[in-house]
Design an enzyme around this catalytic site. Structure first.
Site, PDB file in Angstrom:
ATOM      1  N   ARG A  26       0.856  -1.180   0.000  1.00 60.56           N
ATOM      2  CA  ARG A  26       0.000   0.000   0.000  1.00 60.56           C
ATOM      3  C   ARG A  26       0.894   1.231   0.000  1.00 60.56           C
ATOM      4  O   ARG A  26       1.923   1.250   0.664  1.00 60.56           O
ATOM      5  CB  ARG A  26      -0.923   0.042   1.233  1.00 60.56           C
ATOM      6  CG  ARG A  26      -1.982  -1.050   1.292  1.00 60.56           C
ATOM      7  CD  ARG A  26      -3.297  -0.808   0.563  1.00 60.56           C
ATOM      8  NE  ARG A  26      -3.273  -0.104  -0.684  1.00 60.56           N
ATOM      9  CZ  ARG A  26      -4.297  -0.103  -1.547  1.00 60.56           C
ATOM     10  NH1 ARG A  26      -5.390  -0.755  -1.280  1.00 60.56           N
ATOM     11  NH2 ARG A  26      -4.223   0.578  -2.662  1.00 60.56           N
ATOM     12  N   SER A 200      -8.587  -3.175  -0.159  1.00 61.44           N
ATOM     13  CA  SER A 200      -7.928  -3.826  -1.298  1.00 61.44           C
ATOM     14  C   SER A 200      -7.984  -3.009  -2.588  1.00 61.44           C
ATOM     15  O   SER A 200      -7.409  -3.413  -3.591  1.00 61.44           O
ATOM     16  CB  SER A 200      -8.597  -5.186  -1.558  1.00 61.44           C
ATOM     17  OG  SER A 200      -9.930  -4.986  -1.996  1.00 61.44           O
ATOM     18  N   LYS A 201      -8.690  -1.872  -2.576  1.00 60.42           N
ATOM     19  CA  LYS A 201      -8.979  -1.186  -3.834  1.00 60.42           C
ATOM     20  C   LYS A 201      -7.796  -0.359  -4.363  1.00 60.42           C
ATOM     21  O   LYS A 201      -6.789  -0.219  -3.682  1.00 60.42           O
ATOM     22  CB  LYS A 201     -10.231  -0.322  -3.658  1.00 60.42           C
ATOM     23  CG  LYS A 201     -11.483  -1.153  -3.329  1.00 60.42           C
ATOM     24  CD  LYS A 201     -11.740  -2.194  -4.371  1.00 60.42           C
ATOM     25  CE  LYS A 201     -12.976  -3.050  -4.256  1.00 60.42           C
ATOM     26  NZ  LYS A 201     -13.477  -3.449  -2.975  1.00 60.42           N
ATOM     27  N   HIS A 202      -7.944   0.189  -5.566  1.00 59.27           N
ATOM     28  CA  HIS A 202      -6.822   0.911  -6.196  1.00 59.27           C
ATOM     29  C   HIS A 202      -6.318   2.046  -5.322  1.00 59.27           C
ATOM     30  O   HIS A 202      -5.151   2.402  -5.369  1.00 59.27           O
ATOM     31  CB  HIS A 202      -7.259   1.486  -7.545  1.00 59.27           C
ATOM     32  CG  HIS A 202      -7.572   0.448  -8.563  1.00 59.27           C
ATOM     33  ND1 HIS A 202      -8.739  -0.266  -8.550  1.00 59.27           N
ATOM     34  CD2 HIS A 202      -6.867  -0.017  -9.624  1.00 59.27           C
ATOM     35  CE1 HIS A 202      -8.734  -1.121  -9.571  1.00 59.27           C
ATOM     36  NE2 HIS A 202      -7.612  -0.982 -10.226  1.00 59.27           N
TER      37      HIS A 202
END
Ligand code: PLP
Length: 415
Positions: A26, A200-202
């Protein structure tokens, strides 16, 4: 032939790969901390008194060229806000895809509308526009199009059908931040675009979401009221004009969102470049990546591929087990090994008490048996598609390890 890790051989991927589950995968750092510090120092954690939520919305709207951007607490909340805005009558129908997260279906059920599942295209796994028209009835209110895996759906064809039948289109972009279709950003092609900022997203704010729209007077509703207890705060004073939840994003989430949004383009491009590299490495291996339509930009939420089951000596589920043992963070089938309608909430109508609403409403369409394979193309995709959790921090060396792991397992199980 190399011994599979599953059978005690050395793993193809010795170390841990970057993952969205922690800092390794991340892009969270000083920029987010700086924004968060400002919020803490301000003492305002709510949009009511703070400035970060407003700033995040302004920046998001500007990036997408949208008139409105309303921040909310999750992607599900974004979709629920959009459906509330469309204000379906109980028993109205909303067309959805069977390959999506339950977050695209819950809002339909919560508003007492019936989800009508249109099967997917076998190559893109997005809603098949050729099957759309047959699903439309006089009760159809809207279409929710999910751009699955970050892979843009065929929006020209879908919008043409929607226009012919005067239907609204909600784009579920929870997996498709900055994906484009013929040069236009996904989320701006339909009437409303919904995003998720879950871990978990972009881009992430932990949980969170956004709805974008060019508001339309036809509904007599203000989009923002649909996630704010039906309260028209812009008019001043207290009022509650219709049933709507409280889905506010906090200033803390928005602070992280502001910093993440600035990095979004770079994070998405990194995913794309590493995914293209894997596709290059897999050429001729028998692993077939999911098709991305020409003149579109896919953003690889997952990297997905299929292997013809007849070319393997083991079931695809064992093939995936071997990939996991080699160190690839992957699984078989999205949203699992069954399409979304086969989960109990839909299949057994576990909705409001024991009522079975909206499926049992007197005026609602009947006869759908969701325990059956009503979307055969999706059913097949769910048991054949390998989904790799893709990551913005994958470098060439990580991709090379993933590529060798896939080739190793393919070689071991090639029929
Ligand atoms: C396609 C799709 N739609 C909706 C959602 C719901 O988003 P959230 O988990 O933020 O509620 C997700 C999240 O996984 C998703 O992938």
């Amino acid at each position: 032939m190399k011994e599979l890790a599953l059978n005690g051989g050395p793993k193809a991927i010795a170390g841990a790969l970057p993952t969205f589950r922690n800092a390794s995968g991340r892009s969270l750092g000083a920029e987010e901390i700086e924004q968060l510090t400002e919020v803490i120092n301000s003492g305002s954690l709510s949009f009511l008194s703070g400035e970060k939520t407003k700033e995040f919305e302004r920046n998001f709207a500007e990036l997408f060229g949208a008139k409105q951007a309303v921040s909310v607490s999750s992607g599900t909340a974004a979709l629920h806000t959009a459906v509330t805005y469309l204000n379906p009558e109980p028993g109205d129908e909303i067309i959805v895809t069977p390959i999506t997260d339950m977050g695209s279906i819950i809002p339909v059920l919560a508003q007492l509308a019936i989800p009508v599942f249109v099967d997917v295209d076998p190559e893109t796994q997005n809603m098949d526009p050729a099957k759309l028209e047959a699903a439309i009835t006089p009760r159809t209110k809207a279409i929710i199009v999910t751009h699955i895996y970050g892979n843009p759906a065929d929006m020209d064809a879908i919008m043409a059908v929607a226009k012919r039948h005067n239907l609204f289109v909600i784009e579920d972009c929870a997996q498709a931040h900055l994906a484009t279709y013929k040069g236009h950003l996904c989320g701006t092609l339909g009437h409303l675009g919904c995003f998720s900022f879950q871990q978990s997203k972009h881009m992430t704010t932990g949980d969170g979401g956004m709805v974008i729209a060019n508001e339309d007077e036809r509904f007599g509703r203000e989009l923002r009221q649909c996630s704010d207890k039906g309260w028209p705060r812009s008019k001043g004073g207290r009022d509650h004009q219709f049933l709507a939840p409280n889905y506010h994003m906090t200033e803390l989430q928005a602070a992280v969102g502001i910093a993440q949004l600035r990095k979004l383009e770079g994070m998405v491009e990194a995913r794309r470049q590493s995914a293209f590299y894997l596709s290059e490495l897999l050429t001729g291996s028998g692993a077939n990546p999911t098709k991305i339509l020409p003149d579109t930009k896919g953003t690889f939420f997952f990297y997905t591929f299929r292997v013809d089951p007849s070319k393997l000596t083991v079931p695809t589920s064992d093939f995936v087990k071997a990939l996991v043992a080699e160190g690839i963070d992957c699984f078989l089938g999205y949203p699992g090994r069954i399409p979304i309608y086969r989960y109990p909430v839909v299949k057994d109508a576990l909705t409001f008490g024991t009522s079975g609403f909206p499926f049992t409403l007197p005026n609602a369409r009947k006869g759908e048996d969701y325990s059956q394979p009503i979307c055969p193309v999706a059913e097949k995709a769910c048991v054949e598609t390998v989904c790799i959790w893709w990551n913005e921090r994958f470098g060439r060396e990580h991709v090379e390890q993933i590529g060798s792991a896939i080739r190793k397992v393919m070689d071991a199980y090639r029929a």
